[in-house]
Design a protein around this motif. Structure first.
Motif, PDB file in Angstrom:
ATOM      1  N   ASN A 251      56.876  56.289 -78.229  1.00 39.01           N
ATOM      2  CA  ASN A 251      57.614  55.207 -78.137  1.00 39.01           C
ATOM      3  C   ASN A 251      57.143  54.044 -78.402  1.00 39.01           C
ATOM      4  O   ASN A 251      58.016  53.041 -79.706  1.00 39.01           O
TER       5      ASN A 251
ATOM      6  N   ARG B 189      56.161  53.404 -82.291  1.00 34.32           N
ATOM      7  CA  ARG B 189      57.247  52.725 -83.266  1.00 34.32           C
ATOM      8  C   ARG B 189      56.363  51.578 -84.117  1.00 34.32           C
ATOM      9  O   ARG B 189      56.917  51.938 -85.140  1.00 34.32           O
TER      10      ARG B 189
ATOM     11  N   GLN C   9      60.592  56.097 -85.767  1.00 32.31           N
ATOM     12  CA  GLN C   9      60.803  56.631 -84.673  1.00 32.31           C
ATOM     13  C   GLN C   9      60.045  58.311 -84.576  1.00 32.31           C
ATOM     14  O   GLN C   9      59.244  58.900 -84.078  1.00 32.31           O
TER      15      GLN C   9
ATOM     16  N   PHE D 222      73.867  47.319 -69.541  1.00 35.24           N
ATOM     17  CA  PHE D 222      72.277  47.765 -69.031  1.00 35.24           C
ATOM     18  C   PHE D 222      71.634  48.464 -69.204  1.00 35.24           C
ATOM     19  O   PHE D 222      72.211  49.955 -68.820  1.00 35.24           O
ATOM     20  N   MET D 223      70.939  48.430 -69.815  1.00 34.67           N
ATOM     21  CA  MET D 223      69.984  49.237 -70.259  1.00 34.67           C
ATOM     22  C   MET D 223      68.540  48.974 -70.084  1.00 34.67           C
ATOM     23  O   MET D 223      68.016  47.410 -70.536  1.00 34.67           O
TER      24      MET D 223
ATOM     25  N   GLU E  32      73.858  47.519 -78.161  1.00 33.95           N
ATOM     26  CA  GLU E  32      73.793  48.355 -77.792  1.00 33.95           C
ATOM     27  C   GLU E  32      73.005  49.959 -78.448  1.00 33.95           C
ATOM     28  O   GLU E  32      71.953  50.496 -77.505  1.00 33.95           O
TER      29      GLU E  32
ATOM     30  N   ARG F  86      71.020  50.086 -81.322  1.00 36.15           N
ATOM     31  CA  ARG F  86      70.098  49.377 -81.386  1.00 36.15           C
ATOM     32  C   ARG F  86      68.985  49.528 -80.068  1.00 36.15           C
ATOM     33  O   ARG F  86      67.903  50.418 -80.609  1.00 36.15           O
ATOM     34  N   ARG F  87      69.632  49.188 -79.161  1.00 37.97           N
ATOM     35  CA  ARG F  87      68.928  48.921 -78.294  1.00 37.97           C
ATOM     36  C   ARG F  87      68.646  50.309 -77.607  1.00 37.97           C
ATOM     37  O   ARG F  87      67.060  51.142 -77.115  1.00 37.97           O
ATOM     38  N   LEU F  88      69.856  51.807 -77.036  1.00 35.82           N
ATOM     39  CA  LEU F  88      69.153  52.329 -77.578  1.00 35.82           C
ATOM     40  C   LEU F  88      68.622  53.255 -78.303  1.00 35.82           C
ATOM     41  O   LEU F  88      67.628  53.860 -77.797  1.00 35.82           O
ATOM     42  N   ARG F  89      68.484  53.608 -78.981  1.00 37.13           N
ATOM     43  CA  ARG F  89      67.515  53.819 -80.653  1.00 37.13           C
ATOM     44  C   ARG F  89      66.206  53.001 -79.989  1.00 37.13           C
ATOM     45  O   ARG F  89      64.865  54.164 -80.108  1.00 37.13           O
ATOM     46  N   GLU F  90      65.866  52.096 -79.945  1.00 40.36           N
ATOM     47  CA  GLU F  90      64.154  51.267 -79.383  1.00 40.36           C
ATOM     48  C   GLU F  90      63.714  52.224 -78.565  1.00 40.36           C
ATOM     49  O   GLU F  90      62.498  51.984 -77.824  1.00 40.36           O
ATOM     50  N   LEU F  91      65.245  52.669 -77.442  1.00 40.97           N
ATOM     51  CA  LEU F  91      64.665  53.171 -76.263  1.00 40.97           C
ATOM     52  C   LEU F  91      63.856  54.825 -75.912  1.00 40.97           C
ATOM     53  O   LEU F  91      63.704  55.169 -75.809  1.00 40.97           O
ATOM     54  N   GLY F  92      64.275  55.022 -77.983  1.00 44.92           N
ATOM     55  CA  GLY F  92      63.632  56.643 -78.188  1.00 44.92           C
ATOM     56  C   GLY F  92      64.593  57.503 -77.595  1.00 44.92           C
ATOM     57  O   GLY F  92      64.335  58.650 -78.313  1.00 44.92           O
TER      58      GLY F  92
ATOM     59  N   LEU G 138      70.627  53.635 -67.627  1.00 46.68           N
ATOM     60  CA  LEU G 138      71.672  53.378 -68.858  1.00 46.68           C
ATOM     61  C   LEU G 138      72.751  53.051 -67.974  1.00 46.68           C
ATOM     62  O   LEU G 138      72.980  53.747 -66.566  1.00 46.68           O
TER      63      LEU G 138
END
Ligand SMILES: Nc1nc2c(ncn2[C@@H]2O[C@H](COP(=O)(O)OP(=O)(O)OP(=O)(O)O)[C@@H](O)[C@H]2O)c(=O)[nH]1
Ligand SMILES: [Mg+2]
Lengths: 618, 92
Positions: free
Chosen positions: A103, A106, A190, A428-429, B36, B38-44, B75
């Motif tokens: 991760n 990237r 990625q 929430f993430m 959302e 985008r962030r999910l992609r950034e979390l891999g 999540l």
């Protein structure tokens, strides 16, 4: 021209940037095991092996150069030179977590593409080893085409090699300017990052995954919330139970100091200033140092272990029901220490309305400055009984006041999210860091810094306010033999009596009214003010020697005291909080709103409490 | 009801048994808000990445915890429901 090269520390959240910054510059920036610890830029100086200086800037963690939240925006702006009045960095030191390479690489790839000179610190290799992961830094260097150095920031491992590579890096800077633009295709980056991560992994043995085992317990639907509640409860019990001995020692010390000075100085204004003003006032506040430190031991350990994000996880459901997300719980929990860093920490919240709501409710979380006020009133008027072995009534009341602040904050959020800060529900993430043992050194350092801040406050703002209050309480002096109370005759007494007409309906007496004004400068001063009022009023007779506790027992009724506590739960009495709210919301509109709604809440809550208590015959 | 192993059942992350390990088959990106996603992609998160459900959301529908690659991520359920997972045949 400024010749010192400027190097920016950039990387994913929680990669260890601040730990590395501290190791390289000798600074003491806050580190913590959760994403979003650093929310501002900090700069420091380090020396290369040959003695040349470098200016290093520590930045908030980010996942990419497309910011989702205000803290990530700081990083992007500094890096791309969009920050007003800031130099563009000459080079980048990027930090990656070796146990999370697929991760973190990237973002590294995105940074390399910027075209600035760059060095990669392959940090946390110890954690990667713990996870059974063997990496090849040289292979990584070949794959990336830029220097890579393995480090363990918290143990200062790899620093010499890192400095050597940084020296090479800054050799030819100043000629190079970022050539390429930002590469935005994260999916592509990625995939490349994953390939590289696989290529540089020498071996991977089945890991002992402590983090997952601990999470099975801490995130358990039943056990998890119970553990969270028990931790909070233990924290507030400990604040009372563990502090008695050190508090007693400080109290004895103050009493000794008072009597020594009393004997040494001739009766007069100076003696009154020192004994009634400084010792009765500032001394009354300093006594609370042990309690504040105990509170901080808990907060620091929670932050260092990685439990903060688990708490956010457990709270997300509740937070969602008032229109916030679990993410907001972290700034709120830091507001138990002080609302100012708490409000700063809201920069990690992506949604603007969500963030604004969190800022507006942060002052309702009981900050450590309220602790002295709560403690002294509870100590004086709530009986010291054990309800169950190990659970004292006083600690329970303290816990109830904290809970009340939290409940008040949630109710306020619920109303705000349906009115002034209405907007789409936020998500929430969140990345959950691996658990780590808290480092004794870090905790001790954190405590030491806290103690210094507290003592500095006591020595400056609390001292000044107390001295001013002492002067206003001491002059003018009533005519000899008139029988008028010294306090009533003084300027402050007259102000207090005037103010009392406003607060009498909610059960406050003159001394309470008097304590409210200096408490605006710093909440703890309320305690100092009460100490000074009674010290002056009774300076001549034996009663003057009685402790604040005994004075409170003699002068305050239980309903009034409860109303006073209630006022402190809600009232926005802290100028620094108002100032930081203004800065973070870019204007006076929201701080003004915050002051208004919190005062209204405080007045109503104190009134209801007073009249209910009177009605119940307490 | 018995499902023959040959028929692959479309299953999403929130439906996985705890500690079952699968790979991401498909993500319904268009069901997610842009930030959302985008962030999910950034979390891999990406097709082909290994995922594991660590903690299902509780009785009242709180978030769930999962592993995406090497990272542990929290999540909300509606996000997890857009992540389709392919399980190895014997685990389905
Ligand atoms: N085991 C180990 N822990 C480390 C290392 N470097 C940092 N840490 C720990 O990792 C956590 C995160 O460190 P920070 O320096 O706060 O991370 P950061 O990158 O500044 O994080 P943000 O400011 O949130 O972006 C802290 O608990 C540190 O003690 C390391 O090399 N090994
Ligand atoms: Mg940091």
């Amino acid at each position: 021209m400024n010749a010192t090269p400027l190097v920016a520390l950039v990387g994913n959240p929680n990669a260890g940037k601040s730990a590395l910054f501290n190791a390289l510059t000798g600074a003491r920036q806050k580190v913590g095991n959760y994403p979003g610890v650093t929310v501002e830029r900090h700069s420091g100086r380090m020396a290369l092996p040959d003695g040349r200086p470098i200016e290093l800037i520590d930045l908030p963690g980010a996942y990419s150069l497309d910011p989702a939240s205000p803290d990530e925006q700081v990083t992007r702006d500094v890096l791309l030179g969009r920050q007003q009045g800031e130099r563009l960095p000459d080079a980048i030191l990027t930090v990656v977590d070796a146990s999370n390479l697929d991760n973190h690489l990237r973002f590294t790839l995105q940074l390399i593409a910027l075209g600035l000179p760059i060095v990669v610190a392959l940090n946390m290799v110890d954690l990667a080893e713990r996870d059974g992961l063997k990496l090849d830094p040289e292979a990584l260097e070949r794959e990336l085409g830029v220097p890579v150095v393995a480090t363990v920031a918290v143990r200062r491992r790899g620093l010499d090699a890192l400095k050597a590579r940084m020296a090479e890096m800054v050799k030819g800077v100043a000629k190079i300017r970022p050539s390429a633009g930002v590469q935005h295709d994260i999916v592509l980056l990625q995939r490349r990052a994953r390939q590289i991560a696989t290529a540089v992994t020498l071996s991977e043995t089945a890991a002992r995954r402590w983090t997952h085992r601990l999470d099975a317990l801490f995130l358990h639907p039943v056990a998890g919330p119970l553990i969270l509640l028990a931790t909070m409860f233990l924290m507030f019990q400990a604040v009372f139970a563990w502090s008695e001995v050190p508090k007693g020692l400080i109290e004895d010390g103050m009493a000794w100091l008072g009597s020594e000075i009393g004997a040494a100085l001739p009766d007069g204004v100076l003696r009154s200033l020192i004994i009634d003003g400084v010792i009765a006032g500032v001394g009354a506040v300093v006594v609370f140092l042990p309690q504040i430190l105990i509170l901080f031991v808990f907060i620091l350990v929670l932050e260092a272990t990685g439990y903060m994000v688990r708490a956010a996880f457990l709270m997300d459901r509740v937070m969602a029901s008032v229109g916030l997300s679990g993410r907001a719980f972290i700034p709120l929990l830091s507001s138990f220490a002080c609302a100012v860093p708490g409000i700063m920490a809201t920069r990690t919240i992506a949604d603007e309305k969500d963030r604004l709501t969190t800022i507006l409710i942060a002052p309702l979380m009981t900050c450590s400055a309220r602790l002295p006020v709560y403690t002294i009133i509870i100590g004086a008027l709530i009986p010291d009984r054990a309800l169950l072995p190990g659970i004292g009534l006083q600690g329970l009341v303290l816990f109830a006041l904290y809970v009340l602040g939290v409940v008040g904050a949630f109710c306020a959020a619920l109303v705000l999210r349906r009115t002034v800060t209405r907007g789409a529900t936020s998500g929430f993430m969140m990345e959950m860091p691996k658990y780590q043992w808290p480092r004794l050194r870090d905790v001790l350092l954190g405590l030491w810094q806290r103690a210094l801040i507290f003592l500095k406050r006591a020595g400056t703002i609390i001292l000044y306010t107390t001295v001013i209050l002492w002067a206003l309480l001491s002059f003018p002096k009533p005519p000899e033999g008139s029988g008028i109370s010294k306090v009533d005759y003084s300027i402050a007494g007259r102000i207090g009596n005037g103010l009392q007409t406003i607060v009498a309906p909610i059960g406050f007496n003159r001394d309470m009214a008097l304590a409210l004004i200096p408490a605006m400068a710093a909440r703890e001063v309320a305690v100092a003010a009460i100490g000074t009022v009674y010290a002056i009023d009774n300076a001549d007779d034996d009663k003057g020697k009685a402790s604040i506790t005994q004075q409170l027992q003699a002068h305050w009724s239980l309903p009034s005291a409860l109303a006073f506590l209630m006022w402190f739960v809600f009232a926005p009495q802290c100028i620094s909080t108002i100032a930081v709210t203004r800065r973070e919301t870019n204007g006076w509109k929201w701080p003004a709103f915050m002051i208004g709604y919190l005062f209204a809440l405080a007045y109503v809550a104190a009134g209801i409490t007073y009249w209910s208590a009177v009605g119940l015959g307490l | 009801m018995d499902v023959p192993a040959a028929i692959s059942v479309p299953i999403h992350l929130a439906q996985l048994r705890p500690h079952a390990i699968g790979t991401v088959a498909k993500v319904e990106w268009d069901r997610l808000a842009e930030p959302e996603a985008r962030r999910l992609r950034e979390l891999g998160l990406d097709e082909g990445v290994e995922v594991e459900l660590l903690r299902r959301s509780g009785l009242f529908g709180g978030p769930l915890a999962c592993r995406i690659g090497r990272m542990t991520v929290a999540l909300r359920r509606h996000v997890a429901a857009t992540i389709h997972v392919a399980l190895p045949a014997e685990a389905a």
